[in-house]
Design a protein around this motif. Sequence first.
Motif, mmCIF file in Angstrom:
data_model
loop_
_atom_site.group_PDB
_atom_site.id
_atom_site.type_symbol
_atom_site.label_atom_id
_atom_site.label_comp_id
_atom_site.label_asym_id
_atom_site.label_seq_id
_atom_site.Cartn_x
_atom_site.Cartn_y
_atom_site.Cartn_z
ATOM 1 N N VAL A 32 0.845 -1.198 0.000
ATOM 2 C CA VAL A 32 0.000 0.000 0.000
ATOM 3 C C VAL A 32 0.879 1.246 0.000
ATOM 4 O O VAL A 32 0.639 2.208 -0.743
ATOM 5 C CB VAL A 32 -0.945 0.003 1.225
ATOM 6 N N TYR A 49 3.175 -1.719 -10.173
ATOM 7 C CA TYR A 49 3.256 -3.065 -9.601
ATOM 8 C C TYR A 49 4.681 -3.614 -9.750
ATOM 9 O O TYR A 49 5.234 -4.209 -8.827
ATOM 10 C CB TYR A 49 2.305 -4.024 -10.327
ATOM 11 N N LEU A 66 -1.774 -6.237 -2.528
ATOM 12 C CA LEU A 66 -2.391 -4.912 -2.618
ATOM 13 C C LEU A 66 -3.910 -5.019 -2.562
ATOM 14 O O LEU A 66 -4.575 -4.281 -1.823
ATOM 15 C CB LEU A 66 -1.954 -4.218 -3.907
ATOM 16 N N HIS A 67 -4.453 -5.939 -3.336
ATOM 17 C CA HIS A 67 -5.907 -6.078 -3.363
ATOM 18 C C HIS A 67 -6.444 -6.544 -2.012
ATOM 19 O O HIS A 67 -7.478 -6.068 -1.539
ATOM 20 C CB HIS A 67 -6.317 -7.055 -4.468
ATOM 21 N N ARG A 68 -5.737 -7.439 -1.395
ATOM 22 C CA ARG A 68 -6.191 -7.917 -0.087
ATOM 23 C C ARG A 68 -6.064 -6.817 0.968
ATOM 24 O O ARG A 68 -6.907 -6.673 1.861
ATOM 25 C CB ARG A 68 -5.396 -9.154 0.318
ATOM 26 N N ARG A 100 -6.187 -3.541 0.420
ATOM 27 C CA ARG A 100 -7.238 -2.540 0.208
ATOM 28 C C ARG A 100 -8.593 -3.083 0.682
ATOM 29 O O ARG A 100 -9.418 -2.339 1.198
ATOM 30 C CB ARG A 100 -7.325 -2.194 -1.273
ATOM 31 N N MET A 150 0.276 -7.662 -6.576
ATOM 32 C CA MET A 150 -1.137 -7.412 -6.875
ATOM 33 C C MET A 150 -2.043 -8.073 -5.838
ATOM 34 O O MET A 150 -3.011 -7.479 -5.360
ATOM 35 C CB MET A 150 -1.462 -7.924 -8.276
ATOM 36 N N ASP A 179 0.103 2.668 -3.540
ATOM 37 C CA ASP A 179 -0.973 3.652 -3.401
ATOM 38 C C ASP A 179 -0.484 4.993 -2.856
ATOM 39 O O ASP A 179 -1.020 6.040 -3.213
ATOM 40 C CB ASP A 179 -2.077 3.104 -2.488
ATOM 41 N N ILE A 180 0.483 4.955 -1.981
ATOM 42 C CA ILE A 180 0.973 6.221 -1.418
ATOM 43 C C ILE A 180 2.074 6.806 -2.286
ATOM 44 O O ILE A 180 2.050 7.976 -2.645
ATOM 45 C CB ILE A 180 1.465 6.019 0.027
ATOM 46 N N ASN A 181 3.035 5.977 -2.657
ATOM 47 C CA ASN A 181 4.186 6.519 -3.376
ATOM 48 C C ASN A 181 4.136 6.348 -4.881
ATOM 49 O O ASN A 181 5.066 6.751 -5.588
ATOM 50 C CB ASN A 181 5.466 5.918 -2.811
ATOM 51 N N GLY A 182 3.086 5.740 -5.380
ATOM 52 C CA GLY A 182 2.860 5.756 -6.819
ATOM 53 C C GLY A 182 3.735 4.835 -7.644
ATOM 54 O O GLY A 182 3.847 5.024 -8.854
#
Lengths: 99, 221
Positions: B156, B166, B184-186, B188, B181, B160-163
Amino acid sequence: MSDPTQGAVPGGDPCADAHVDCAEVLRHVQDVLDNNGDVEVLVQWTAHLRACPPCGAELEVYERITAVLRERQCCCPDDVAARLAEFGRRICAGDEPVS
Amino acid sequence: MPVLTDAPPTDLVDPTVDDLAVPATARELSDAERARLFEELVVPETDVLWRVALSITRNRADAEDVVQETLLRAFRSLGTFDGRYPRAWLLTILRNAERNRHRRRRPELLSDPEMAEDLGPRTESDEIEVAAEQQEFTDFVAQAVEQLPDGFREVVDLVDINGLSYQEAADVLGVPIGTVMSRLHRARRRLRESLVPAGFGPAAPSELPAAADGHDEEVGR
């Protein structure tokens, strides 16, 4: 608070979109969020998310979360950036610190 | 993107080996050329390196140390680098630098919650109700991220924070892109589900398969 996912759950109101299954779209809502996957399928899912309020609400929740997370990105502070730049100049000048 | 050599792919830096080792295929660089390449390929990535280092060290001083070590290793390894994808190359070096540093430290220090707080509190905003609600939501998400298992929090933080992409996150963490992936999905999904009892979001649709949790040992440290 009303449940915006009502139409997507079994027993809830049926979704007006007869082409795409809500459950399928909801399983892949994060792929839509990340624009990750086959373009044609993403277009289909995106169209569904726009047309189906319950599914669209789910995407909005994820969008709100990721928007907040993006705002948490911080830049390298000026003082740190200056020290790292100086460190790089020393390296290039052959003044390698002992590491 | 400059292509510095026509060398075959075997000249690529192998992320599995110590990037300080100089392979037989390394080419000699003059001091001026090395400095130019450093300025061209490495320096522009310093900010990204620092942010990624902060993500994985959770501490500003440690992040700076890791970036310095990365810069030094990159400078020394420029003769083995083909000039393609400098960020991926640097992230791999950073990962190795962090691993070496981690081995030298007591692991319990890394999970010290006070060090995590080094990232600082969110700014306060209570001027109007909407802003206050947004700030509460922001604070809640930030807190929820901190409570994720390390393996989830890292992806994350990186994506999501640092852009990071993947693939870039996979380079940093040394895991397959599919693992990034999945985590990340889990992660979120956990954040999303945590909103419900706090009153920040509607219940998730019930027919979604349960988040593939129960494997926290794979992502914790």
